[in-house]
Design a protein around this motif. Structure first.
Motif, PDB file in Angstrom:
ATOM      1  N   GLU A  65     -15.576   5.574   0.245  1.00 48.55           N
ATOM      2  CA  GLU A  65     -14.330   5.767  -0.503  1.00 48.55           C
ATOM      3  C   GLU A  65     -13.404   4.602  -0.514  1.00 48.55           C
ATOM      4  O   GLU A  65     -12.635   4.304  -1.378  1.00 48.55           O
ATOM      5  CB  GLU A  65     -13.576   6.932  -0.023  1.00 48.55           C
ATOM      6  CG  GLU A  65     -12.424   7.472  -0.631  1.00 48.55           C
ATOM      7  CD  GLU A  65     -12.343   7.931  -2.186  1.00 48.55           C
ATOM      8  OE1 GLU A  65     -11.583   7.995  -2.759  1.00 48.55           O
ATOM      9  OE2 GLU A  65     -13.460   8.382  -2.323  1.00 48.55           O
ATOM     10  N   GLU A 102       0.714  -1.206  -0.104  1.00 47.96           N
ATOM     11  CA  GLU A 102      -0.014   0.004   0.039  1.00 47.96           C
ATOM     12  C   GLU A 102       1.026   1.376  -0.046  1.00 47.96           C
ATOM     13  O   GLU A 102       1.960   1.287   0.521  1.00 47.96           O
ATOM     14  CB  GLU A 102      -0.935   0.052   1.184  1.00 47.96           C
ATOM     15  CG  GLU A 102      -1.748  -1.042   1.387  1.00 47.96           C
ATOM     16  CD  GLU A 102      -2.641  -1.013   2.674  1.00 47.96           C
ATOM     17  OE1 GLU A 102      -2.773  -0.102   3.374  1.00 47.96           O
ATOM     18  OE2 GLU A 102      -3.604  -1.955   2.720  1.00 47.96           O
ATOM     19  N   ASP A 103       0.350   2.287  -0.783  1.00 53.84           N
ATOM     20  CA  ASP A 103       1.102   3.571  -0.582  1.00 53.84           C
ATOM     21  C   ASP A 103       0.766   4.263   0.746  1.00 53.84           C
ATOM     22  O   ASP A 103       0.058   4.057   1.138  1.00 53.84           O
ATOM     23  CB  ASP A 103       0.622   4.176  -1.937  1.00 53.84           C
ATOM     24  CG  ASP A 103      -0.624   4.816  -2.064  1.00 53.84           C
ATOM     25  OD1 ASP A 103      -1.442   4.047  -1.354  1.00 53.84           O
ATOM     26  OD2 ASP A 103      -0.874   5.518  -2.879  1.00 53.84           O
ATOM     27  N   LYS A 104       1.505   5.315   0.955  1.00 57.29           N
ATOM     28  CA  LYS A 104       1.128   6.258   2.101  1.00 57.29           C
ATOM     29  C   LYS A 104      -0.099   6.904   2.144  1.00 57.29           C
ATOM     30  O   LYS A 104      -0.853   6.858   3.269  1.00 57.29           O
ATOM     31  CB  LYS A 104       2.320   7.258   2.003  1.00 57.29           C
ATOM     32  CG  LYS A 104       3.524   6.929   2.620  1.00 57.29           C
ATOM     33  CD  LYS A 104       4.410   8.216   2.852  1.00 57.29           C
ATOM     34  CE  LYS A 104       5.554   7.961   3.994  1.00 57.29           C
ATOM     35  NZ  LYS A 104       6.246   9.091   4.239  1.00 57.29           N
ATOM     36  N   ARG A 105      -0.616   7.176   0.912  1.00 56.51           N
ATOM     37  CA  ARG A 105      -2.106   7.891   0.759  1.00 56.51           C
ATOM     38  C   ARG A 105      -3.133   6.856   1.403  1.00 56.51           C
ATOM     39  O   ARG A 105      -3.838   7.460   2.001  1.00 56.51           O
ATOM     40  CB  ARG A 105      -2.131   8.353  -0.624  1.00 56.51           C
ATOM     41  CG  ARG A 105      -3.432   9.074  -0.742  1.00 56.51           C
ATOM     42  CD  ARG A 105      -3.716   9.728  -2.062  1.00 56.51           C
ATOM     43  NE  ARG A 105      -5.033  10.474  -2.160  1.00 56.51           N
ATOM     44  CZ  ARG A 105      -5.202  10.665  -3.348  1.00 56.51           C
ATOM     45  NH1 ARG A 105      -4.700  10.505  -4.384  1.00 56.51           N
ATOM     46  NH2 ARG A 105      -6.407  11.428  -3.623  1.00 56.51           N
ATOM     47  N   THR A 106      -3.009   5.687   0.808  1.00 61.46           N
ATOM     48  CA  THR A 106      -4.198   4.974   1.337  1.00 61.46           C
ATOM     49  C   THR A 106      -4.074   4.270   2.842  1.00 61.46           C
ATOM     50  O   THR A 106      -4.991   4.388   3.421  1.00 61.46           O
ATOM     51  CB  THR A 106      -3.881   3.397   0.409  1.00 61.46           C
ATOM     52  OG1 THR A 106      -3.887   3.803  -0.883  1.00 61.46           O
ATOM     53  CG2 THR A 106      -4.943   2.429   0.650  1.00 61.46           C
ATOM     54  N   LYS A 107      -2.788   4.329   3.224  1.00 59.26           N
ATOM     55  CA  LYS A 107      -2.689   4.020   4.775  1.00 59.26           C
ATOM     56  C   LYS A 107      -3.221   5.154   5.601  1.00 59.26           C
ATOM     57  O   LYS A 107      -3.795   5.212   6.592  1.00 59.26           O
ATOM     58  CB  LYS A 107      -1.275   4.050   5.073  1.00 59.26           C
ATOM     59  CG  LYS A 107      -0.582   2.416   4.489  1.00 59.26           C
ATOM     60  CD  LYS A 107       0.822   2.178   5.222  1.00 59.26           C
ATOM     61  CE  LYS A 107       1.238   1.074   4.688  1.00 59.26           C
ATOM     62  NZ  LYS A 107       2.788   0.621   5.080  1.00 59.26           N
ATOM     63  N   ARG A 108      -3.013   6.556   5.039  1.00 58.30           N
ATOM     64  CA  ARG A 108      -3.672   7.700   5.677  1.00 58.30           C
ATOM     65  C   ARG A 108      -4.954   7.666   5.722  1.00 58.30           C
ATOM     66  O   ARG A 108      -5.631   8.084   6.603  1.00 58.30           O
ATOM     67  CB  ARG A 108      -3.052   8.900   4.984  1.00 58.30           C
ATOM     68  CG  ARG A 108      -2.325   9.777   5.815  1.00 58.30           C
ATOM     69  CD  ARG A 108      -1.679  11.219   5.447  1.00 58.30           C
ATOM     70  NE  ARG A 108      -0.526  10.756   4.344  1.00 58.30           N
ATOM     71  CZ  ARG A 108      -0.718  11.525   3.178  1.00 58.30           C
ATOM     72  NH1 ARG A 108      -1.563  12.456   3.124  1.00 58.30           N
ATOM     73  NH2 ARG A 108       0.343  11.090   2.202  1.00 58.30           N
ATOM     74  N   ARG A 109      -5.396   7.249   4.518  1.00 56.45           N
ATOM     75  CA  ARG A 109      -7.258   7.298   4.483  1.00 56.45           C
ATOM     76  C   ARG A 109      -7.520   6.326   5.471  1.00 56.45           C
ATOM     77  O   ARG A 109      -8.528   6.649   5.900  1.00 56.45           O
ATOM     78  CB  ARG A 109      -7.145   6.821   2.990  1.00 56.45           C
ATOM     79  CG  ARG A 109      -7.412   7.999   2.188  1.00 56.45           C
ATOM     80  CD  ARG A 109      -8.196   7.596   0.765  1.00 56.45           C
ATOM     81  NE  ARG A 109      -7.902   8.369  -0.138  1.00 56.45           N
ATOM     82  CZ  ARG A 109      -7.955   7.861  -1.482  1.00 56.45           C
ATOM     83  NH1 ARG A 109      -8.442   6.922  -1.833  1.00 56.45           N
ATOM     84  NH2 ARG A 109      -7.419   8.789  -2.530  1.00 56.45           N
ATOM     85  N   ARG A 110      -6.895   5.218   5.487  1.00 55.60           N
ATOM     86  CA  ARG A 110      -7.521   4.085   6.411  1.00 55.60           C
ATOM     87  C   ARG A 110      -7.280   4.454   7.763  1.00 55.60           C
ATOM     88  O   ARG A 110      -8.322   4.222   8.743  1.00 55.60           O
ATOM     89  CB  ARG A 110      -6.686   2.813   6.176  1.00 55.60           C
ATOM     90  CG  ARG A 110      -7.269   2.398   4.770  1.00 55.60           C
ATOM     91  CD  ARG A 110      -6.906   0.706   4.497  1.00 55.60           C
ATOM     92  NE  ARG A 110      -7.406   0.195   3.400  1.00 55.60           N
ATOM     93  CZ  ARG A 110      -6.817  -0.809   2.748  1.00 55.60           C
ATOM     94  NH1 ARG A 110      -6.052  -1.375   3.175  1.00 55.60           N
ATOM     95  NH2 ARG A 110      -7.428  -1.254   1.548  1.00 55.60           N
TER      96      ARG A 110
END
Length: 138
Positions: free
Chosen positions: A135, A2-10
């Motif tokens: 999302e 996973e990229d950082k953006r997906t981890k942040r979203r989760r």
């Protein structure tokens, strides 16, 4: 991976859901305890109505702008091509509601009406969790 953006979203989604559950559960549990007769609160049942009133106005306005207005426009014009989407007013309703629930923690009327406003407010914590879940599931 996973990229950082997906981890942040989760992580933001998890925090929003936890906040929503705590925000709704604590006043509800205290309200149930008062109704059942445990008497955990001595608060006036309707204290905080001064803050519930603007919270209700913002919640109902957001609900109207999100659901009622588009349906009314579609019924009137039979076409959504020229419809202009209008956003509601975020944060004011939940902030007034949170202050009212904290100041009058355990007040039966304040808690039940506040929970209803929280469910209706489309820019509140519950609908934020729903939007974030949609999302993430895309």
């Amino acid at each position: 991976m996973e990229d950082k953006r997906t981890k942040r979203r989760r992580s933001f989604f998890v925090e929003a859901v936890v906040f929503s559950v705590l925000f709704l559960t604590l006043p509800l549990l205290l309200t149930v305890s008062v109704v059942v007769g445990l008497g955990l609160s001595n608060a006036n049942p309707w204290c905080g109505w001064e803050l519930l009133l603007p919270a209700g106005v913002f919640s109902l306005l957001n609900f109207y702008l999100s659901f009622v207005r588009p349906i009314a426009y579609r019924l009137r014009h039979h076409d959504m091509s020229e419809y202009k989407f209008v956003s509601g007013i975020p944060l004011f309703g939940p902030i007034c509601l949170a202050i009212a629930l904290l100041l009058c923690f355990g007040a039966v009327g304040t808690s039940t009406v506040g929970l209803a406003f929280c469910f209706v407010d489309t820019l509140g914590p519950i609908w934020l969790a729903v939007a974030l879940l949609r999302e993430l599931c895309r």
